[in-house]
Each structure stands twice: as structure tokens, then as C-alpha cells.
Design an enzyme around this catalytic site. Sequence first.
Site, PDB file in Angstrom:
ATOM      1  N   ASP A   3       0.883  -1.172   0.000  1.00 23.02           N
ATOM      2  CA  ASP A   3       0.000   0.000   0.000  1.00 23.02           C
ATOM      3  C   ASP A   3       0.918   1.218   0.000  1.00 23.02           C
ATOM      4  O   ASP A   3       2.140   1.098   0.189  1.00 23.02           O
ATOM      5  CB  ASP A   3      -0.891  -0.017   1.255  1.00 23.02           C
ATOM      6  CG  ASP A   3      -1.851   1.183   1.300  1.00 23.02           C
ATOM      7  OD1 ASP A   3      -2.352   1.589   0.237  1.00 23.02           O
ATOM      8  OD2 ASP A   3      -2.094   1.709   2.404  1.00 23.02           O
ATOM      9  N   SER A   4       0.328   2.388  -0.162  1.00 19.53           N
ATOM     10  CA  SER A   4       1.122   3.614  -0.097  1.00 19.53           C
ATOM     11  C   SER A   4       1.573   3.922   1.327  1.00 19.53           C
ATOM     12  O   SER A   4       2.472   4.724   1.529  1.00 19.53           O
ATOM     13  CB  SER A   4       0.284   4.783  -0.630  1.00 19.53           C
ATOM     14  OG  SER A   4      -0.923   4.878   0.127  1.00 19.53           O
ATOM     15  N   CYS A  66      -4.464  -1.772  -1.593  1.00 18.75           N
ATOM     16  CA  CYS A  66      -4.698  -0.346  -1.850  1.00 18.75           C
ATOM     17  C   CYS A  66      -5.687  -0.257  -3.001  1.00 18.75           C
ATOM     18  O   CYS A  66      -5.465  -0.862  -4.057  1.00 18.75           O
ATOM     19  CB  CYS A  66      -3.367   0.298  -2.238  1.00 18.75           C
ATOM     20  SG  CYS A  66      -3.543   1.989  -2.842  1.00 18.75           S
ATOM     21  N   GLU A 145      -2.630   8.474   8.075  1.00 14.19           N
ATOM     22  CA  GLU A 145      -1.187   8.260   7.971  1.00 14.19           C
ATOM     23  C   GLU A 145      -0.449   8.957   9.119  1.00 14.19           C
ATOM     24  O   GLU A 145       0.561   8.478   9.606  1.00 14.19           O
ATOM     25  CB  GLU A 145      -0.708   8.782   6.605  1.00 14.19           C
ATOM     26  CG  GLU A 145       0.591   8.228   6.096  1.00 14.19           C
ATOM     27  CD  GLU A 145       0.619   6.708   5.857  1.00 14.19           C
ATOM     28  OE1 GLU A 145      -0.409   6.099   5.562  1.00 14.19           O
ATOM     29  OE2 GLU A 145       1.713   6.145   5.976  1.00 14.19           O
ATOM     30  N   CYS A 177     -11.133   3.047   0.219  1.00 12.71           N
ATOM     31  CA  CYS A 177      -9.688   3.299   0.364  1.00 12.71           C
ATOM     32  C   CYS A 177      -9.281   2.576   1.631  1.00 12.71           C
ATOM     33  O   CYS A 177      -9.972   2.685   2.656  1.00 12.71           O
ATOM     34  CB  CYS A 177      -9.438   4.802   0.505  1.00 12.71           C
ATOM     35  SG  CYS A 177      -7.788   5.247   1.078  1.00 12.71           S
ATOM     36  N   HIS A 179      -7.054   3.019   3.801  1.00 15.14           N
ATOM     37  CA  HIS A 179      -6.808   3.864   4.968  1.00 15.14           C
ATOM     38  C   HIS A 179      -8.093   4.125   5.772  1.00 15.14           C
ATOM     39  O   HIS A 179      -8.062   4.288   6.985  1.00 15.14           O
ATOM     40  CB  HIS A 179      -6.227   5.211   4.542  1.00 15.14           C
ATOM     41  CG  HIS A 179      -4.758   5.174   4.270  1.00 15.14           C
ATOM     42  ND1 HIS A 179      -4.226   4.608   3.138  1.00 15.14           N
ATOM     43  CD2 HIS A 179      -3.702   5.648   4.983  1.00 15.14           C
ATOM     44  CE1 HIS A 179      -2.910   4.732   3.162  1.00 15.14           C
ATOM     45  NE2 HIS A 179      -2.565   5.361   4.276  1.00 15.14           N
TER      46      HIS A 179
HETATM   47  N1  DGL Z   1      -4.640   3.302   0.708  1.00 14.33           N
HETATM   48  C1  DGL Z   1      -4.877   3.864  -0.597  1.00 14.33           C
HETATM   49  C2  DGL Z   1      -6.176   3.299  -1.186  1.00 14.33           C
HETATM   50  O1  DGL Z   1      -6.676   2.293  -0.735  1.00 14.33           O
HETATM   51  C3  DGL Z   1      -4.994   5.350  -0.700  1.00 14.33           C
HETATM   52  C4  DGL Z   1      -4.165   6.267   0.063  1.00 14.33           C
HETATM   53  C5  DGL Z   1      -3.352   7.155  -0.865  1.00 14.33           C
HETATM   54  O2  DGL Z   1      -3.914   8.124  -1.417  1.00 14.33           O
HETATM   55  O3  DGL Z   1      -2.185   6.858  -0.995  1.00 14.33           O
HETATM   56  O4  DGL Z   1      -6.702   3.846  -2.110  1.00 14.33           O
END
Ligand code: DGL
Length: 252
Positions: A3-4, A66, A145, A177, A179
Site C-alpha cells: 500500500d502507499s 490499496c 497516515e 480506500c 486507509h
Molecule cells: N490506501 C490507498 C487506497 O486504498 C490510498 C491512500 C493514498 O492516497 O495513498 O486507495
Amino acid sequence: MFDSGVGGLAVARALQRLAPAERIVYFADTAWFPYGPRPPAEVRKRAFAITRRLLESEAKLIVVACNTASAAALADLREAFPQVPFVGMVPGVKPAARQSNNRHVVVLATEGTLDSRLLERVVEEFGRGTRVARIVGHGLAEAVERGECDGPRIRARLRGLLESQVAAGADTVVLGCTHYAFLAPAIAAEFPGVAIVDTSEAVARRAFDVLIERDSVSPGPGGLSFIVSQDLAAFLRRVEALGLRREGAVPA
Ligand code: DGL
């Protein structure tokens, strides 16, 4: 798994619960966070680079934990690495449309996910007869984050994003998302009558099922280690705050 940032940890946690004997290597691409506003081609490039790195660590399955990266790259990854099983995120429009009494749901996601062909396809396929509002969760992934998963600021932000749809009858919110899984308690407290669809658990289950189907379940011992592209120490503090146990960690 990658993931990011910390978002995919919701999937990692679910997978650890289901399959404690598996060794999970989690790549957090913090140097490129956030993915959401980036052009899909850029996210795709990162997804390919990370996949190669994870294959070097002998990954037998890759979970794209992600939504933005899944929307940008999942189909291309499957085509480019046909021997590797991939499990990715798909916004939970199907379960949401099924359970919405008012037939009015909200997909809360990044711009990358909301603009994607993947979302368009699931809405076409499963959202027929349901009003599907798409809302960009500006600032939400950044807050998670930072470790800000609740509090007055995040509550105000959630009200600003969701209140008008809920007032108009939306009764189900899709967390599009990874997150946002960490914001579920705040959303539930702020909008008590609204159902929340979080697919992290289902994706972890799918990953485990794929291992079973391929006869590649690990005998153990399992574990969770990290590869982090920037700010390793800060990332690990977040991991611990979220209650995950880690074995090893290296910079990318
Ligand atoms: N965790 C990422 C997702 O599921 C998004 C977060 C980001 O913008 O990096 O889309």
C-alpha cells in the site's frame, strides 16, 4: 502485500488473524504517499516496481492492499506476471447495494479510485437501481497516515464530506480506500444509522482461499515484516500504535 502507507495494515491484520502461519512482507510506499491524486500511470509504475521487489523476497501471492493501486494496476499486473496470483481491492458496491434499504449509497475513496474504469465497471454491474454517490475523501488518508483516526478535526471533516448525502437518504458508506478502515469507528459514531462496508476482511479471506486452492498454505512459522520507502522509524511507530506485532523491517 503493499500500500502507499498504513492503509493496507487493516488487510494485514485480518490476514494474520486468519492465517497466523503465513509470513507477510508488507511494502509501505511512504515515499510516494499519497497515491490518490497521482496520475494512474505513475501509480502503475510504483505497483510494478514494488511487485518486482516482493517477488525478489519470494512472494507466492501478492495482495494489492490499496484501492488506488488496484484500480490503476491490477489488470496490468496480472497480465505481466501470469504465474503470480494477485488479490486486489474492489470498492464494495455489490454488498452495499444489496444491503441499502434506501438504495442510496456513498463510495468514499481517492480521486484515483473514483475516476477509474474499475469503479465504473462495478457500479454498472452491481449498482443498477441504486444511487451511488462518489465522494473524494480529501485529507482523510493523510490524517490516518499521521495517526489521526478520530477527534474533533476528523469528525468535522467527515461531517463535511458525508452529511449532505446522509441527509438526502444515503444509508450505506463504502470505504473505498484501505486507509479509511481505521476511520470506521469515527464514521459509525458520527452517523449511527449508517451502515459501513469495509472489504479488508473479505480481501484477507480471499487471499487465504487462493493459498488453499493453490495448495501453498505455509506450515509456519508466520510473521509480519516491513519494507518502507521513507521514514521507516515513523512508520513502525504507527504499526505498533495499531497493535500489530512486527518481526523485521528494512528501508526499500
Ligand atoms: N490506501 C490507498 C487506497 O486504498 C490510498 C491512500 C493514498 O492516497 O495513498 O486507495
